[in-house]
Design an enzyme around this catalytic site. Sequence first.
Site, PDB file in Angstrom:
ATOM      1  N   CYS A 296      12.491  11.717 -10.797  1.00 43.14           N
ATOM      2  CA  CYS A 296      12.337  10.531 -11.642  1.00 43.14           C
ATOM      3  C   CYS A 296      12.426  10.882 -13.120  1.00 43.14           C
ATOM      4  O   CYS A 296      12.892  10.103 -13.929  1.00 43.14           O
ATOM      5  CB  CYS A 296      10.997   9.861 -11.349  1.00 43.14           C
ATOM      6  SG  CYS A 296      10.877   9.244  -9.660  1.00 43.14           S
TER       7      CYS A 296
ATOM      8  N   SER B 138       6.519  -7.706 -11.730  1.00 37.79           N
ATOM      9  CA  SER B 138       6.719  -7.184 -13.079  1.00 37.79           C
ATOM     10  C   SER B 138       7.922  -7.852 -13.717  1.00 37.79           C
ATOM     11  O   SER B 138       9.009  -7.905 -13.126  1.00 37.79           O
ATOM     12  CB  SER B 138       6.930  -5.668 -13.032  1.00 37.79           C
ATOM     13  OG  SER B 138       7.062  -5.133 -14.329  1.00 37.79           O
ATOM     14  N   ALA B 139       7.740  -8.366 -14.938  1.00 35.53           N
ATOM     15  CA  ALA B 139       8.776  -9.174 -15.585  1.00 35.53           C
ATOM     16  C   ALA B 139      10.069  -8.412 -15.839  1.00 35.53           C
ATOM     17  O   ALA B 139      11.156  -9.003 -15.782  1.00 35.53           O
ATOM     18  CB  ALA B 139       8.245  -9.745 -16.891  1.00 35.53           C
ATOM     19  N   HIS B 140       9.991  -7.121 -16.130  1.00 41.33           N
ATOM     20  CA  HIS B 140      11.220  -6.406 -16.470  1.00 41.33           C
ATOM     21  C   HIS B 140      12.171  -6.314 -15.282  1.00 41.33           C
ATOM     22  O   HIS B 140      13.368  -6.095 -15.453  1.00 41.33           O
ATOM     23  CB  HIS B 140      10.895  -5.006 -17.007  1.00 41.33           C
ATOM     24  CG  HIS B 140      10.576  -3.989 -15.964  1.00 41.33           C
ATOM     25  ND1 HIS B 140       9.334  -3.890 -15.365  1.00 41.33           N
ATOM     26  CD2 HIS B 140      11.334  -3.025 -15.411  1.00 41.33           C
ATOM     27  CE1 HIS B 140       9.354  -2.901 -14.482  1.00 41.33           C
ATOM     28  NE2 HIS B 140      10.551  -2.365 -14.497  1.00 41.33           N
TER      29      HIS B 140
END
Length: 350
Positions: A295, A169-171
């Site tokens: 969370c 995942s890019a983030h």
Amino acid sequence: MLLSAVDSGWADPVRLHHEGRTARLLLDNARAVLADAVGVRPDELFLTTSGTAAVHAALTAITAARRRSGTAVVHSAVEHSAVLHTAGADGVEVRVDPAGRVDLDAFTSAVRSPGVAVAALQSANHEVGTRQPIEAAAEACGDVPLFVDAAASIGHDAVPGGWSALAASAHKWGGPAGVGLLAVRKGTRIAPAWPMDEREDGLSPGFPDVPNTLAAAAALQARQAEAAGLNKQHRAWIDELRQRVAAGIPDVEVVGDPDDRLPHILTFSCLYVDGEALVTAIDVEGFSVSSGSACTSSTLRPSHVLAAMGVLTHGNVRVSLGRDTTYDDIDRFASVLPGIVQRIRAEIGL
């Protein structure tokens, strides 16, 4: 890169007009960069809308293609919730040790049982940073495909080989949210369990977000260029934090493998302290951390990762260092934390 690509890469990359061809060129360049970083060919890399979407696509498509072999999904007890939800009733959970590392003998036994479609094992844990024995697990799998959730590792740590499919995942490496990667090595059979279209071999419907994908590729290149120095720095700072947290706070448990781990993550749990209250108090001091024990404010269940490890789940805090973190941040965090914990405990009469 993102702002530039918004102006030139907004069009549908499958169209033949000038704008479409420009978007296709940008997309192909971005895919080549991302594929090289992951260690696959560009035609083995598929773009999704998130790491979670990549997990769902990989496990469902591999399972559907191997239905004759079975439907069981063997996975460790500390996988990301996306893996657990996708496996569902077909999941075969394998225990982990107190550091969060999978029991390799139990994993081997489970994956070699009849009826297994796919095995899933993260490269390193999102919450505690402990690395998993990917190469040994891949060898144990034999003909069973091994899917690796590498979202916590890509951009921060090398991912061992031997896997059949991988998600990221890019983030997680400083790229934009909304870009996920799914790498599927040639020879791994997939059969998407939803209506196929011409996009990404049917693994991710709809045309990709070209500007964000280009920005994700640029961010990963930049992150890899500074990785060696940054990882060495982060590892030393996390080592210091582990020692100062353990020494400065009574009734605290620092969890995860102290050595064989991601360089930038620290997780600890404080007895007699509510995780949300602790995260909120730390936030007031200017530090953005998270808690595995809750969370969100509406999810009061303890972390399944910490529970599987058999460690303290109450008052949990996860610290993740970024590229802009300084030593002064580390020093001040370690200095103010004991007082915060003491104050919260005093509020409940301890």
